[in-house]
Scaffold this motif. Structure first.
Motif, mmCIF file in Angstrom:
data_model
loop_
_atom_site.group_PDB
_atom_site.id
_atom_site.type_symbol
_atom_site.label_atom_id
_atom_site.label_comp_id
_atom_site.label_asym_id
_atom_site.label_seq_id
_atom_site.Cartn_x
_atom_site.Cartn_y
_atom_site.Cartn_z
ATOM 1 N N ASN A 165 0.845 -1.197 0.000
ATOM 2 C CA ASN A 165 0.000 0.000 0.000
ATOM 3 C C ASN A 165 0.877 1.242 0.000
ATOM 4 O OD1 ASN A 165 0.839 0.555 2.646
ATOM 5 N ND2 ASN A 165 -0.919 -0.476 3.563
ATOM 6 N N GLY A 166 0.240 2.389 -0.094
ATOM 7 C CA GLY A 166 0.987 3.632 -0.223
ATOM 8 C C GLY A 166 1.500 4.188 1.082
ATOM 9 N N ASN A 167 1.267 3.465 2.200
ATOM 10 C CA ASN A 167 1.653 3.996 3.505
ATOM 11 C C ASN A 167 2.938 3.388 4.041
ATOM 12 O OD1 ASN A 167 -0.781 5.433 3.449
ATOM 13 N ND2 ASN A 167 -1.902 3.764 4.446
ATOM 14 N N GLY A 168 3.583 2.540 3.254
ATOM 15 C CA GLY A 168 4.826 1.932 3.712
ATOM 16 C C GLY A 168 4.635 0.813 4.712
ATOM 17 N N ASP A 169 3.423 0.241 4.812
ATOM 18 C CA ASP A 169 3.164 -0.842 5.754
ATOM 19 C C ASP A 169 3.683 -2.171 5.198
ATOM 20 O OD1 ASP A 169 1.604 0.742 7.690
ATOM 21 O OD2 ASP A 169 0.144 0.880 6.061
ATOM 22 N N THR A 170 3.597 -3.212 6.026
ATOM 23 C CA THR A 170 3.999 -4.551 5.586
ATOM 24 C C THR A 170 3.227 -4.944 4.330
ATOM 25 O OG1 THR A 170 4.477 -5.219 7.862
ATOM 26 C CG2 THR A 170 4.103 -6.976 6.251
ATOM 27 N N PRO A 171 3.915 -5.367 3.272
ATOM 28 C CA PRO A 171 3.205 -5.796 2.054
ATOM 29 C C PRO A 171 2.705 -7.231 2.187
ATOM 30 C CG PRO A 171 5.568 -5.952 1.717
ATOM 31 C CD PRO A 171 5.383 -5.372 3.092
ATOM 32 N N ASP A 172 1.793 -7.587 1.321
ATOM 33 C CA ASP A 172 1.310 -8.962 1.246
ATOM 34 C C ASP A 172 1.979 -9.648 0.060
ATOM 35 O OD1 ASP A 172 -0.113 -11.282 1.712
ATOM 36 O OD2 ASP A 172 -1.893 -10.617 0.614
ATOM 37 N N ASP A 173 2.383 -10.890 0.258
ATOM 38 C CA ASP A 173 2.969 -11.703 -0.806
ATOM 39 C C ASP A 173 1.984 -12.790 -1.199
ATOM 40 O OD1 ASP A 173 5.354 -10.297 -0.860
ATOM 41 O OD2 ASP A 173 6.253 -11.533 0.694
ATOM 42 N N LEU A 174 1.930 -13.079 -2.480
ATOM 43 C CA LEU A 174 0.954 -14.050 -2.953
ATOM 44 C C LEU A 174 1.511 -14.804 -4.143
ATOM 45 C CD1 LEU A 174 -1.955 -14.817 -2.126
ATOM 46 C CD2 LEU A 174 -2.748 -13.479 -4.054
ATOM 47 N N PHE A 175 1.003 -16.019 -4.327
ATOM 48 C CA PHE A 175 1.397 -16.869 -5.444
ATOM 49 C C PHE A 175 0.131 -17.516 -5.980
ATOM 50 C CE2 PHE A 175 3.286 -20.341 -7.724
ATOM 51 C CZ PHE A 175 4.550 -19.901 -8.074
ATOM 52 N N VAL A 176 -0.149 -17.333 -7.270
ATOM 53 C CA VAL A 176 -1.286 -17.990 -7.907
ATOM 54 C C VAL A 176 -0.784 -18.746 -9.122
ATOM 55 C CG1 VAL A 176 -3.004 -16.340 -7.108
ATOM 56 C CG2 VAL A 176 -1.847 -15.940 -9.271
ATOM 57 N N ALA A 177 -1.487 -19.804 -9.482
ATOM 58 C CA ALA A 177 -1.060 -20.611 -10.619
ATOM 59 C C ALA A 177 -2.232 -21.400 -11.158
ATOM 60 C CB ALA A 177 0.070 -21.561 -10.221
ATOM 61 N N ASP A 178 -2.112 -21.762 -12.399
ATOM 62 C CA ASP A 178 -3.040 -22.692 -13.017
ATOM 63 C C ASP A 178 -2.663 -24.104 -12.577
ATOM 64 O OD1 ASP A 178 -5.070 -23.623 -14.625
ATOM 65 O OD2 ASP A 178 -3.889 -23.574 -16.470
ATOM 66 N N ALA A 179 -3.561 -25.054 -12.791
ATOM 67 C CA ALA A 179 -3.210 -26.447 -12.555
ATOM 68 C C ALA A 179 -2.024 -26.822 -13.438
ATOM 69 C CB ALA A 179 -4.406 -27.349 -12.848
ATOM 70 N N PRO A 180 -1.066 -27.608 -12.913
ATOM 71 C CA PRO A 180 0.219 -27.764 -13.609
ATOM 72 C C PRO A 180 0.298 -28.961 -14.551
ATOM 73 C CG PRO A 180 0.342 -28.702 -11.416
ATOM 74 C CD PRO A 180 -1.039 -28.129 -11.545
ATOM 75 N N TRP A 181 1.128 -28.779 -15.571
ATOM 76 C CA TRP A 181 1.681 -29.897 -16.331
ATOM 77 C C TRP A 181 2.955 -30.359 -15.622
ATOM 78 C CZ3 TRP A 181 -0.376 -32.474 -20.366
ATOM 79 C CH2 TRP A 181 -1.359 -31.854 -21.140
ATOM 80 N N GLY A 182 3.253 -31.640 -15.730
ATOM 81 C CA GLY A 182 4.484 -32.145 -15.161
ATOM 82 C C GLY A 182 5.045 -33.290 -15.995
ATOM 83 N N LEU A 183 6.325 -33.551 -15.796
ATOM 84 C CA LEU A 183 7.030 -34.600 -16.541
ATOM 85 C C LEU A 183 7.199 -35.822 -15.661
ATOM 86 C CD1 LEU A 183 8.772 -35.520 -18.997
ATOM 87 C CD2 LEU A 183 10.720 -34.445 -17.820
ATOM 88 N N ASP A 184 6.807 -36.965 -16.171
ATOM 89 C CA ASP A 184 7.017 -38.231 -15.468
ATOM 90 C C ASP A 184 8.110 -39.010 -16.202
ATOM 91 O OD1 ASP A 184 6.994 -40.606 -14.134
ATOM 92 O OD2 ASP A 184 4.840 -40.972 -14.326
ATOM 93 N N ASP A 185 9.337 -38.857 -15.705
ATOM 94 C CA ASP A 185 10.473 -39.588 -16.292
ATOM 95 C C ASP A 185 11.080 -40.513 -15.249
ATOM 96 O OD1 ASP A 185 11.456 -37.652 -14.621
ATOM 97 O OD2 ASP A 185 13.073 -37.013 -15.955
ATOM 98 N N SER A 186 10.214 -41.010 -14.353
ATOM 99 C CA SER A 186 10.701 -41.775 -13.206
ATOM 100 C C SER A 186 11.105 -43.200 -13.546
ATOM 101 C CB SER A 186 9.613 -41.800 -12.122
ATOM 102 O OG SER A 186 8.416 -42.377 -12.628
ATOM 103 N N ALA A 187 10.666 -43.706 -14.688
ATOM 104 C CA ALA A 187 10.983 -45.094 -15.024
ATOM 105 C C ALA A 187 12.481 -45.256 -15.303
ATOM 106 C CB ALA A 187 10.172 -45.541 -16.242
ATOM 107 N N GLU A 188 13.009 -46.438 -15.009
ATOM 108 C CA GLU A 188 14.423 -46.719 -15.281
ATOM 109 C C GLU A 188 14.688 -46.681 -16.793
ATOM 110 O OE1 GLU A 188 15.894 -50.250 -13.516
ATOM 111 O OE2 GLU A 188 15.228 -49.727 -11.491
ATOM 112 N N ASN A 189 15.936 -46.333 -17.129
ATOM 113 C CA ASN A 189 16.368 -46.262 -18.536
ATOM 114 C C ASN A 189 15.533 -45.275 -19.356
ATOM 115 O OD1 ASN A 189 18.381 -48.245 -18.139
ATOM 116 N ND2 ASN A 189 16.828 -49.861 -18.372
#
Length: 866
Positions: free
Chosen positions: A605-629
């Motif tokens: 805010n404009g008064n120099g008070d503690t700011p708020d931190d936030l994180f937003v995201a869409d549902a994720p894509w991910g890589l599954d490379d857990s198999a051997e070889n």
């Protein structure tokens, strides 16, 4: 809802926008207050305006006098606030609407210490006292001949340990609640007669100081607990007979010390109707979300708390991918924390033994409070999968149970080089929770930050986080901040995260943690900061925009947003920002970000008070490379280039993958950021466009652990696939619909068991009710078809070719004149082809077309332009 556009620019060129919010305007300043709706909290020599309905507060004046103010009261006879100050012990002060003060010396006032209890009757008579049973009387009625004169003293009929009292306009009697006994007293001010009305049920078992109390027009008595900031209501005290007390929690405000309260007793306080689905009192909380509805109508008195086994991921740029990886593994393995199988934790003789451990190497399980909140069992619930994902070197967690339900939980995390990078109030909002309130709670008369979080399942949690580090003398420094970057850098920490369904239990657990720390070495100092007065209650990403609900506690006028946005899971971060004007207490804002994956930002805010931190995201894509070889050569998530205009459920972003494997390699996509189930049963088709090598197995993972799969064959040529829900089956042949979906997976398997090269290009995944298009629009493939026809803006000309080649299209008017502007040439492919014909400058009327291909085919027909 207001919409604003977030531009990717260097922070030196922050885009300035205007946000217009609804507000309740402050009444114009005048010499007297004229019975406004605010309650006023005096803390040392500062004054805060308190909204009793929401518990929100904002600082209206600092350092109003040189010393402390107490015994504060509203004077109905003149409309001013009055109080006693230790900087002038034989004086009282008058405070006007502009919060300027005037001092009046009254020589007869006895000097007996700080007069910290005081209030003024409806007739302008000021009664105040210090710690004894004697109270003093000064006439503050401007119409009285004895105005500003000392009127003598009276002795209470019994000694009561109270820290504030207030006049009830309904009967002009004084009321107070005693510390420790929690008994409500009615006092006849003329005689000093004290009537014991009994223990206040909602306060039973507490040992709080009630330093600020207030009345409203209906005779409801509001009692604020210093240590927690909880505001309790005792209904219509003028009608109470001994032992018949109607009481409840009302709001959660800021904790305070050396405090006092003042409020016009004939001003109403908005009340919440607990079953009409409306925010009646304007605090942003509807029905059961409002604390005052606890136990009212169908609203529960308490909720269960979430288990420590689900907590603890970091609140930084790696957050989304970390949570994605962890939650995918849990869904894939159908993991669920089993309380009945968890190890129980018992209190032993070694509990809180001094000098047993080196302060820099304390076993984390010895820092866990036991037998302090009346729990029936305490069980281990440490999420061991955090150690490989976070900056923690050791983690220990417990759940506190009553009747096998989790009522509180706690995590202790050791870090070696900096504070733990997780904030529960950031991570939980990312996962769909709402931050209902942020204020202070007092531990050892120091302000710590407490938050009230509503989880997606409806449960309410009170939470606190703080960390302990050692100084050069091997003494503890306790730090508690909203922003992670406020903690001392390059230090080892013991980090504590505590949450509970009871604010009283939260306080007890946090106080015991400090006791347990001190059994190892002394606490030298406390370094804390205040919570953000402007914060985001909830936020989510949806179809190119971030929707935010903002709470503006201190009526800030300006807001700055700065942060980093990633368009996909594998892209780099863009720095973005905006500034805006704001007004009012609550508002909903739509921030147009365009297609994105995640957005971490800070709101100041404009008064120099503690700011708020936030994180937003869409549902994720991910890589599954857990198999051997399995070896991944390239993995990229790509942003959608086109805006989605359909009426289905789109899955944003696209995949490029190349790898080698002798088993499988794949990608997964959650349906929600927190991997919660989503109901898509209103759709019958899952479609996507793909090319690649070999067979692609598409799997649906449901919340009950069941999986359903369907297989398609890929080729180098891009193709759109339409999979009906009935094409997904279990290994036993079971069918399903698209309800209760948690995760989609797309796996490329080695068909031979040897290492094979695999590629996948996947885009435009969507759930809809679309049917797979026919190969041709008409069964007669010798015909050409215009659609739409008649034409308003544009149309497509469809035709079928047995082999690739070229075409020439000509357009004529009815006189046979060739229209050169609409002649086209191009190439054809085997199968259905189409040519776009724009209307452009064609006037209304009938036209003729002729289409000839290099395969010696000719088509003709009519085109009608409206």
């Amino acid at each position: 809802m207001k919409k604003y556009y977030l531009l990717s620019k260097p922070l030196k060129k922050i885009c300035t926008l205007q946000i217009f919010l609804f507000a309740i305007a402050l009444s114009a300043q005048s010499e007297s207050f004229e019975c406004d709706f605010n309650a006023y909290l005096f803390q040392y020599n500062d004054i805060y305006a308190i909204d009793l309905a929401s518990g929100s507060s904002f600082l209206v004046k600092e350092n109003i006098v040189p010393g402390k103010i107490n015994g504060a009261a509203y004077n109905s006879a003149d409309g001013y606030l009055w109080g006693y100050t230790d900087s002038a012990p034989k004086s009282i002060i008058r405070i006007g609407k502009d919060f300027n003060t005037e001092t009046y010396t009254i020589p007869e006032i006895p000097v007996t210490g700080m007069n910290y209890v005081g209030d003024i009757s409806l007739y302008g008579q000021y009664y105040f006292r210090a710690g004894s049973s004697t109270y003093y009387h000064v006439d503050l009625n401007p119409e009285s001949p004895t105005y500003l004169q000392y009127m003598g003293s009276t002795v209470l009929s019994r000694n009561i340990k109270i820290h504030d009292w207030a006049f009830n306009a309904a009967d002009n009697m004084l009321y107070a609640v005693e510390k420790a006994t929690n008994r409500l007293y009615r006092i006849e001010v003329e005689t000093g007669e004290v009537e014991d009305l009994g223990e206040v049920p909602i306060l039973a078992g507490n040992n709080y100081t009630y330093g600020a109390v207030y009345f409203d027009l209906d005779g409801n008595f509001y009692v604020s607990a210093n240590q927690t900031g909880s505001v309790y209501v005792i209904r219509e005290v003028q009608n109470i007979t001994a032992g018949n007390i109607n009481s409840n929690i009302f709001a959660f405000g800021p904790a305070s010390a050396s405090n006092d309260g003042a409020r016009c007793p004939t001003a109403p306080v908005p009340q919440e109707d607990c079953k009409n689905g409306i925010d009646d009192d304007g605090d942003g909380l509807v029905d059961c979300d409002d604390p005052s509805c606890s136990g009212v109508a169908s609203c529960p008195v308490t909720f269960t708390a979430s288990t420590g086994n689900n907590g603890g991921l970091e609140s930084n740029d790696r957050l989304a991918n970390l949570i994605s990886n962890r939650n995918y593994k849990r869904v894939k393995n159908n993991y669920e924390f089993d309380k009945t199988a968890a190890l129980k934790v018992f209190k032993t003789e070694a509990y809180m033994k001094s000098g047993k451990h080196s302060p820099n190497n304390i076993p984390l399980n010895t820092l866990i409070p036991l037998d302090v909140i009346g729990e029936s069992n305490t069980i281990e619930s440490a999420p061991s999968d955090l150690l490989e994902l976070t900056n923690a070197s050791d983690i220990y967690a417990v759940d506190y149970l009553r009747d096998n339900e989790t009522v509180s939980a706690m995590m202790v995390i050791k870090t070696n080089e900096k504070v733990y990078e997780h904030s529960k109030f950031i991570c939980d909002r990312f996962l769909g929770a709402q931050l209902l309130s942020v204020s202070t709670i007092q531990l050892r008369e120091k302000d710590f930050i407490k938050s009230i979080i509503k989880q997606p399942d409806g449960s309410l949690e009170f939470a606190i986080s703080f960390s302990a580090r050692l100084n050069e003398e091997s003494k503890f420094i306790i730090e508690s901040h909203w922003n992670i970057d406020s903690y001392e850098k390059e230090e080892a920490y013991y980090n504590f995260q505590i949450w509970s369904n009871s604010i009283d239990d939260l306080l007890s657990l946090a106080e015991e943690v400090l006791n347990l720390l001190e059994s190892n070495t002394k606490i030298k100092d406390y370094k804390t900061s205040m919570p953000p007065p402007v914060f985001v209650k909830s936020a989510k990403y949806e179809k190119g925009q971030v929707l935010m609900n903002i709470v503006n506690n201190n009526k800030s006028e300006n807001l700055t947003l700065e942060g980093g946005i990633k368009r996909t899971e594998t892209s780099s971060t863009e720095i973005v920002g905006l500034t805006s004007t704001i007004d009012g207490y609550l508002d909903t804002v739509s921030l147009e970000t365009g297609n994105m994956f995640d957005f971490g930002f800070r709101i100041s805010n404009g008064n120099g008070d503690t700011p708020d931190d936030l994180f937003v995201a869409d549902a994720p894509w991910g890589l599954d490379d857990s198999a051997e070889n399995t070896n991944v050569m390239h993995y990229e998530v790509k942003v959608n280039q086109d805006t989605y205009w359909g009426d289905g459920y789109p899955i944003e972003r696209n995949i490029n993958l190349s790898a080698s494997t002798s088993s499988y390699v794949g990608v997964y996509r959650a349906l929600s950021p927190r991997f919660a189930a989503v109901d898509l049963s209103s759709y019958s088709t899952m479609s996507f466009t793909a090319s690649g090598t070999g067979n692609l197995e598409v799997k649906l993972l449901k919340s009950n652990g069941d999986t359903y799969s369907s297989v398609v064959s890929l080729s180098d040529t891009e193709r759109t696939f339409y999979l009906k829900n009935e094409t997904f089956t279990t290994t036993a042949g079971g069918l399903t619909d698209f309800s209760d979906l948690k995760v989609l997976t797309f796996n490329l398997k080695s068909s031979s068991g040897a290492i094979e090269q695999k590629t996948l290009n996947l885009k435009n995944v969507e759930f809809s009710n679309a049917e797979q298009p026919r190969i041709f629009l008409d069964d007669d493939t010798t015909k050409s078809i215009l659609s739409p026809n008649p034409v308003t803006e544009a149309t497509f000309l469809y035709f079928f070719e047995d082999q690739s080649g070229s075409f020439e299209l000509e357009l004529f008017d009815l006189s046979g004149k060739r229209i050169l502007s609409h002649s086209q040439k191009g190439t054809t492919e085997r199968g259905q082809n189409r040519i776009l014909i724009n209307r452009d400058n064609l006037g209304s009327g009938l036209y003729l077309y002729r289409l000839e291909s290099s395969n010696e085919k000719i088509w003709s027909g009519r085109l009608l332009v409206k």
